[in-house]
Design a protein around this motif. Sequence first.
Motif, mmCIF file in Angstrom:
data_model
loop_
_atom_site.group_PDB
_atom_site.id
_atom_site.type_symbol
_atom_site.label_atom_id
_atom_site.label_comp_id
_atom_site.label_asym_id
_atom_site.label_seq_id
_atom_site.Cartn_x
_atom_site.Cartn_y
_atom_site.Cartn_z
ATOM 1 N N LEU A 260 0.835 -1.201 0.000
ATOM 2 C CA LEU A 260 0.000 0.000 0.000
ATOM 3 C C LEU A 260 0.872 1.255 0.000
ATOM 4 N N LEU A 261 1.930 1.234 0.802
ATOM 5 C CA LEU A 261 2.820 2.390 0.869
ATOM 6 C C LEU A 261 3.537 2.602 -0.460
ATOM 7 N N GLY A 262 3.909 1.496 -1.117
ATOM 8 C CA GLY A 262 4.549 1.615 -2.423
ATOM 9 C C GLY A 262 3.652 2.311 -3.428
ATOM 10 N N ALA A 263 2.357 1.967 -3.423
ATOM 11 C CA ALA A 263 1.410 2.616 -4.337
ATOM 12 C C ALA A 263 1.223 4.088 -3.993
ATOM 13 N N LEU A 264 1.116 4.391 -2.701
ATOM 14 C CA LEU A 264 0.874 5.770 -2.282
ATOM 15 C C LEU A 264 2.091 6.657 -2.537
ATOM 16 N N ILE A 265 3.285 6.097 -2.400
ATOM 17 C CA ILE A 265 4.499 6.865 -2.679
ATOM 18 C C ILE A 265 4.716 6.983 -4.183
ATOM 19 N N GLY A 266 4.457 5.903 -4.903
ATOM 20 C CA GLY A 266 4.695 5.895 -6.342
ATOM 21 C C GLY A 266 3.819 6.869 -7.087
ATOM 22 N N ALA A 267 2.571 7.044 -6.646
ATOM 23 C CA ALA A 267 1.639 7.902 -7.377
ATOM 24 C C ALA A 267 2.146 9.338 -7.528
ATOM 25 N N PRO A 268 2.570 10.013 -6.448
ATOM 26 C CA PRO A 268 3.025 11.404 -6.639
ATOM 27 C C PRO A 268 4.505 11.547 -6.962
ATOM 28 N N ALA A 285 17.445 -3.767 -4.165
ATOM 29 C CA ALA A 285 18.742 -4.179 -3.623
ATOM 30 C C ALA A 285 18.895 -3.762 -2.163
ATOM 31 N N GLN A 286 18.170 -2.724 -1.764
ATOM 32 C CA GLN A 286 18.267 -2.226 -0.395
ATOM 33 C C GLN A 286 17.158 -2.747 0.513
ATOM 34 N N GLY A 287 16.359 -3.667 0.018
ATOM 35 C CA GLY A 287 15.387 -4.304 0.894
ATOM 36 C C GLY A 287 13.935 -4.015 0.609
ATOM 37 N N MET A 288 13.616 -3.330 -0.483
ATOM 38 C CA MET A 288 12.215 -3.078 -0.823
ATOM 39 C C MET A 288 11.511 -4.399 -1.120
ATOM 40 N N ALA A 289 10.312 -4.562 -0.620
ATOM 41 C CA ALA A 289 9.546 -5.781 -0.862
ATOM 42 C C ALA A 289 9.144 -5.866 -2.333
ATOM 43 N N PRO A 290 9.171 -7.061 -2.941
ATOM 44 C CA PRO A 290 8.796 -7.189 -4.350
ATOM 45 C C PRO A 290 7.404 -6.647 -4.664
ATOM 46 N N GLY A 291 6.445 -6.927 -3.778
ATOM 47 C CA GLY A 291 5.098 -6.421 -4.004
ATOM 48 C C GLY A 291 5.040 -4.914 -3.979
ATOM 49 N N ALA A 292 5.834 -4.294 -3.083
ATOM 50 C CA ALA A 292 5.884 -2.835 -3.020
ATOM 51 C C ALA A 292 6.499 -2.259 -4.291
ATOM 52 N N ALA A 293 7.496 -2.960 -4.855
ATOM 53 C CA ALA A 293 8.113 -2.507 -6.108
ATOM 54 C C ALA A 293 7.088 -2.495 -7.237
ATOM 55 N N MET A 294 6.276 -3.557 -7.309
ATOM 56 C CA MET A 294 5.269 -3.617 -8.371
ATOM 57 C C MET A 294 4.202 -2.539 -8.179
ATOM 58 N N SER A 295 3.714 -2.366 -6.958
ATOM 59 C CA SER A 295 2.692 -1.336 -6.737
ATOM 60 C C SER A 295 3.251 0.061 -6.998
ATOM 61 N N PHE A 296 4.536 0.263 -6.718
ATOM 62 C CA PHE A 296 5.170 1.556 -6.964
ATOM 63 C C PHE A 296 5.192 1.885 -8.453
ATOM 64 N N VAL A 297 5.669 0.940 -9.283
ATOM 65 C CA VAL A 297 5.799 1.243 -10.714
ATOM 66 C C VAL A 297 4.438 1.329 -11.403
ATOM 67 N N VAL A 298 3.462 0.565 -10.921
ATOM 68 C CA VAL A 298 2.140 0.607 -11.553
ATOM 69 C C VAL A 298 1.412 1.895 -11.186
ATOM 70 N N ALA A 299 1.357 2.222 -9.891
ATOM 71 C CA ALA A 299 0.674 3.456 -9.478
ATOM 72 C C ALA A 299 1.357 4.676 -10.070
ATOM 73 N N ALA A 333 -3.617 -4.165 -6.074
ATOM 74 C CA ALA A 333 -3.897 -5.560 -6.434
ATOM 75 C C ALA A 333 -2.708 -6.209 -7.137
ATOM 76 N N ALA A 334 -2.057 -5.446 -8.050
ATOM 77 C CA ALA A 334 -0.886 -5.978 -8.749
ATOM 78 C C ALA A 334 0.257 -6.255 -7.776
ATOM 79 N N GLY A 335 0.429 -5.359 -6.815
ATOM 80 C CA GLY A 335 1.461 -5.584 -5.793
ATOM 81 C C GLY A 335 1.190 -6.802 -4.949
#
Length: 342
Positions: A260-268, A285-299, A333-335
């Motif tokens: 959820l945080l990945g999506a909220l940060i990725g959007a703006p 590489a620094q520890g971001m969760a895979p699901g957060a990475a996906m939600s970040f790039v999609v949002a 959902a993608a994340g």
Amino acid sequence: MADTWRPARLPKLDKAWMASALLLLSVALVDTPQTLPTAQFALGALLHTLPFVLFAVAAVATIKASGAETLLAKAFEGRETRMIVLAAMLGGLSPFCSCEVIPFIAALLAVGAPLSAVMAFWLASPLMDPAMFLVTAGTLGLDFALAKTLAAVAIGLAGGLGAMALKRSPVFSDPLKPQPKTCGSSCCGGVTKPFQGTPKWRFWQDAARRETFRTEAQANLVFLLKWLLLAYLIEAVMLRYIPAETIAGVLGGTGVWPILLGALIGAPAYLNGYAAVPLVDALLAQGMAPGAAMSFVVAGGVSCIPAAIAVWALVKPRVFAAYFGFALIGAFAAGLAWGAIA
């Protein structure tokens, strides 16, 4: 005699190249010994990605030179559900930037294409294209690129079907902003059938099409190189100066919160899809969760400035809010899906 001297106009400096130079200069001033390793890291990463970039540039230039984009309009003909499915699929594959899509979408809406199909295309289009797929696969892996492509199509389908189901609601009734009646052929009032014609696959036999290939290839190559160089420089700085435990503490771990945080940060926070790929690589590489990475790039992809402007320019704020809502829900959902299988 009047003085007619005018100062010479300085050439316009590109923001991406300037940002790269300023970033490297900042490293040189703050941590001089790290300047060369930072530049070497960025150039090495760029060379690693270069084969994917060159293939993507050639593919996009071929599509433009042959006129293959004329096939895109066929997705907006026939039954509404068929239009939604094709629009979502083509949106995830089309090589057009958001600015190029504006007159096309305006024309479709003006001649009666349903908002649901347009919504499907709008949601899927910023997330993936041939160049983006190859750059993503080269940096984050083929599995991530395929998953993001599937997410783009799925979000387009969900948004299109949602808009179709709610088309009689106050949100989607009378969705378009008033358009100027004096606009030219690039506006909705001047286009009746966008992207007409038949593709000419042997485009090299035509001088004008060969020139289109050259100019498109050159423009796309410069665009990709300047943004990827900046992104790889930022990646080098992040890996050097931002503690991994900081990223892992905020965007790492399991559960829904990092996603959820990945999506909220990725959007703006997201300005350019190509530049985001190396940044996500550094965050992973620094520890971001895979699901957060996906939600970040999609949002971030759907809500980035060019994509958002393309929607805001044509529809009323309530429709834009629905577009943004579809994007955030789809990113989350993608994340979740990617986090479960990665």
